[in-house]
Design a protein around this motif. Sequence first.
Motif, PDB file in Angstrom:
ATOM      1  N   GLU A  70       0.868  -1.174   0.000  1.00  0.00           N
ATOM      2  CA  GLU A  70       0.000   0.000   0.000  1.00  0.00           C
ATOM      3  C   GLU A  70       0.902   1.220   0.000  1.00  0.00           C
ATOM      4  OE1 GLU A  70      -3.224   0.221   2.757  1.00  0.00           O
ATOM      5  OE2 GLU A  70      -3.440  -1.965   2.790  1.00  0.00           O
ATOM      6  N   VAL A  71       0.783   2.037  -1.023  1.00  0.00           N
ATOM      7  CA  VAL A  71       1.644   3.208  -1.187  1.00  0.00           C
ATOM      8  C   VAL A  71       0.775   4.447  -1.322  1.00  0.00           C
ATOM      9  CG1 VAL A  71       3.365   4.329  -2.674  1.00  0.00           C
ATOM     10  CG2 VAL A  71       3.462   1.851  -2.296  1.00  0.00           C
ATOM     11  N   THR A  72       1.166   5.496  -0.603  1.00  0.00           N
ATOM     12  CA  THR A  72       0.543   6.808  -0.765  1.00  0.00           C
ATOM     13  C   THR A  72       1.643   7.776  -1.182  1.00  0.00           C
ATOM     14  OG1 THR A  72      -1.073   6.355   0.968  1.00  0.00           O
ATOM     15  CG2 THR A  72      -0.734   8.663   0.360  1.00  0.00           C
ATOM     16  N   THR A  73       1.458   8.407  -2.331  1.00  0.00           N
ATOM     17  CA  THR A  73       2.427   9.368  -2.838  1.00  0.00           C
ATOM     18  C   THR A  73       1.758  10.725  -2.973  1.00  0.00           C
ATOM     19  OG1 THR A  73       3.700   7.684  -4.018  1.00  0.00           O
ATOM     20  CG2 THR A  73       3.951   9.952  -4.784  1.00  0.00           C
ATOM     21  N   ASP A  74       2.208  11.678  -2.149  1.00  0.00           N
ATOM     22  CA  ASP A  74       1.743  13.053  -2.274  1.00  0.00           C
ATOM     23  C   ASP A  74       2.665  13.843  -3.192  1.00  0.00           C
ATOM     24  OD1 ASP A  74      -0.366  12.545  -0.502  1.00  0.00           O
ATOM     25  OD2 ASP A  74       0.875  13.022   1.228  1.00  0.00           O
ATOM     26  N   SER A  75       3.965  13.528  -3.128  1.00  0.00           N
ATOM     27  CA  SER A  75       4.948  14.141  -4.025  1.00  0.00           C
ATOM     28  C   SER A  75       6.240  13.335  -3.924  1.00  0.00           C
ATOM     29  CB  SER A  75       5.212  15.606  -3.647  1.00  0.00           C
ATOM     30  OG  SER A  75       5.768  15.684  -2.347  1.00  0.00           O
ATOM     31  N   GLY A  76       7.166  13.609  -4.821  1.00  0.00           N
ATOM     32  CA  GLY A  76       8.447  12.916  -4.814  1.00  0.00           C
ATOM     33  C   GLY A  76       8.388  11.567  -5.497  1.00  0.00           C
ATOM     34  N   GLN A  77       9.423  10.771  -5.275  1.00  0.00           N
ATOM     35  CA  GLN A  77       9.574   9.500  -5.976  1.00  0.00           C
ATOM     36  C   GLN A  77       9.784   8.363  -4.979  1.00  0.00           C
ATOM     37  OE1 GLN A  77      12.492   9.589  -9.135  1.00  0.00           O
ATOM     38  NE2 GLN A  77      12.874   7.400  -8.964  1.00  0.00           N
ATOM     39  N   LEU A  78       9.079   7.251  -5.204  1.00  0.00           N
ATOM     40  CA  LEU A  78       9.261   6.044  -4.403  1.00  0.00           C
ATOM     41  C   LEU A  78       9.403   4.863  -5.353  1.00  0.00           C
ATOM     42  CD1 LEU A  78       9.287   5.228  -1.350  1.00  0.00           C
ATOM     43  CD2 LEU A  78       6.989   4.335  -1.751  1.00  0.00           C
ATOM     44  N   ASP A  79      10.493   4.123  -5.207  1.00  0.00           N
ATOM     45  CA  ASP A  79      10.759   2.923  -6.000  1.00  0.00           C
ATOM     46  C   ASP A  79      10.801   1.728  -5.060  1.00  0.00           C
ATOM     47  OD1 ASP A  79      11.161   4.750  -8.075  1.00  0.00           O
ATOM     48  OD2 ASP A  79      13.341   4.604  -7.991  1.00  0.00           O
ATOM     49  N   ILE A  80      10.248   0.607  -5.504  1.00  0.00           N
ATOM     50  CA  ILE A  80      10.258  -0.617  -4.708  1.00  0.00           C
ATOM     51  C   ILE A  80      10.705  -1.765  -5.590  1.00  0.00           C
ATOM     52  CG2 ILE A  80       8.873  -2.259  -3.379  1.00  0.00           C
ATOM     53  CD1 ILE A  80       6.991   0.027  -2.661  1.00  0.00           C
ATOM     54  N   SER A  81      11.601  -2.603  -5.041  1.00  0.00           N
ATOM     55  CA  SER A  81      12.009  -3.804  -5.765  1.00  0.00           C
ATOM     56  C   SER A  81      12.014  -4.995  -4.821  1.00  0.00           C
ATOM     57  CB  SER A  81      13.382  -3.622  -6.408  1.00  0.00           C
ATOM     58  OG  SER A  81      14.385  -3.503  -5.417  1.00  0.00           O
ATOM     59  N   LEU A  82      11.749  -6.153  -5.390  1.00  0.00           N
ATOM     60  CA  LEU A  82      11.753  -7.414  -4.674  1.00  0.00           C
ATOM     61  C   LEU A  82      12.524  -8.390  -5.546  1.00  0.00           C
ATOM     62  CD1 LEU A  82      10.599  -8.816  -2.157  1.00  0.00           C
ATOM     63  CD2 LEU A  82       8.519  -9.257  -3.451  1.00  0.00           C
ATOM     64  N   THR A  83      13.716  -8.804  -5.095  1.00  0.00           N
ATOM     65  CA  THR A  83      14.579  -9.655  -5.906  1.00  0.00           C
ATOM     66  C   THR A  83      14.951 -10.927  -5.150  1.00  0.00           C
ATOM     67  OG1 THR A  83      16.535  -8.464  -5.127  1.00  0.00           O
ATOM     68  CG2 THR A  83      15.603  -7.748  -7.209  1.00  0.00           C
ATOM     69  N   ASP A  84      15.196 -12.011  -5.911  1.00  0.00           N
ATOM     70  CA  ASP A  84      15.614 -13.251  -5.273  1.00  0.00           C
ATOM     71  C   ASP A  84      17.116 -13.220  -4.990  1.00  0.00           C
ATOM     72  OD1 ASP A  84      16.974 -13.919  -7.642  1.00  0.00           O
ATOM     73  OD2 ASP A  84      15.448 -15.339  -8.308  1.00  0.00           O
ATOM     74  N   SER A  85      17.645 -14.286  -4.424  1.00  0.00           N
ATOM     75  CA  SER A  85      19.056 -14.301  -4.011  1.00  0.00           C
ATOM     76  C   SER A  85      20.024 -14.233  -5.187  1.00  0.00           C
ATOM     77  CB  SER A  85      19.350 -15.538  -3.155  1.00  0.00           C
ATOM     78  OG  SER A  85      19.031 -16.719  -3.869  1.00  0.00           O
ATOM     79  N   GLN A  86      19.560 -14.517  -6.410  1.00  0.00           N
ATOM     80  CA  GLN A  86      20.393 -14.386  -7.604  1.00  0.00           C
ATOM     81  C   GLN A  86      20.267 -13.008  -8.260  1.00  0.00           C
ATOM     82  OE1 GLN A  86      19.407 -17.934  -7.056  1.00  0.00           O
ATOM     83  NE2 GLN A  86      21.514 -17.703  -6.423  1.00  0.00           N
ATOM     84  N   GLY A  87      19.442 -12.142  -7.671  1.00  0.00           N
ATOM     85  CA  GLY A  87      19.257 -10.801  -8.209  1.00  0.00           C
ATOM     86  C   GLY A  87      18.166 -10.712  -9.259  1.00  0.00           C
ATOM     87  N   ASN A  88      17.414 -11.796  -9.456  1.00  0.00           N
ATOM     88  CA  ASN A  88      16.313 -11.781 -10.423  1.00  0.00           C
ATOM     89  C   ASN A  88      15.111 -11.064  -9.813  1.00  0.00           C
ATOM     90  OD1 ASN A  88      17.777 -13.457 -12.276  1.00  0.00           O
ATOM     91  ND2 ASN A  88      17.298 -15.182 -10.945  1.00  0.00           N
ATOM     92  N   PRO A  89      14.550 -10.113 -10.537  1.00  0.00           N
ATOM     93  CA  PRO A  89      13.429  -9.350  -9.977  1.00  0.00           C
ATOM     94  C   PRO A  89      12.126 -10.149  -9.966  1.00  0.00           C
ATOM     95  CG  PRO A  89      13.910  -8.595 -12.197  1.00  0.00           C
ATOM     96  CD  PRO A  89      14.957  -9.620 -11.851  1.00  0.00           C
ATOM     97  N   SER A  90      11.446 -10.114  -8.821  1.00  0.00           N
ATOM     98  CA  SER A  90      10.080 -10.637  -8.733  1.00  0.00           C
ATOM     99  C   SER A  90       9.107  -9.479  -8.902  1.00  0.00           C
ATOM    100  CB  SER A  90       9.849 -11.301  -7.376  1.00  0.00           C
ATOM    101  OG  SER A  90      10.667 -12.422  -7.245  1.00  0.00           O
ATOM    102  N   TYR A  91       9.565  -8.282  -8.527  1.00  0.00           N
ATOM    103  CA  TYR A  91       8.788  -7.066  -8.730  1.00  0.00           C
ATOM    104  C   TYR A  91       9.751  -5.884  -8.767  1.00  0.00           C
ATOM    105  CZ  TYR A  91       5.953  -2.977  -8.029  1.00  0.00           C
ATOM    106  OH  TYR A  91       5.393  -1.755  -8.183  1.00  0.00           O
TER     107      TYR A  91
END
Length: 133
Positions: A70-91
Amino acid sequence: MSPLWRSVFSFKGFLAMMMAALLLTSCESTKMAVETNTPTSMTMKYAKFTGQKEKDIQVEKGQPLEVGFEVTTDSGQLDISLTDSQGNPSYQGKQIQTSSFVVQLDQPGNYRLEVKGKQHKGSFAISWGSLKR
């Protein structure tokens, strides 16, 4: 050693310590924030967040997880990443606007959750638990 040399060395030492302190100071900044972390969640509400938060998530064999965002952005930038132990992105999400979504982690292993803010005003709440089937 003469008093003159002692003062020169102490001044140089002082300068060296100040420069080291400046170099070690990160560019992270958070204003008026409330942060809560548990074994199954990470939440933060703030007036401004610039920096990075990280959390490791373990997925056991045969026990997939559901990760809710759940993200609320009023201003600015928010980045989210979810990666496995090999660095492969799940999100990977860049400049996330106000939204709610879910990511499923079906493969066992260690995952790294990273939240990066740049002058972000708002909040995020991330929680994970067993996938309800």
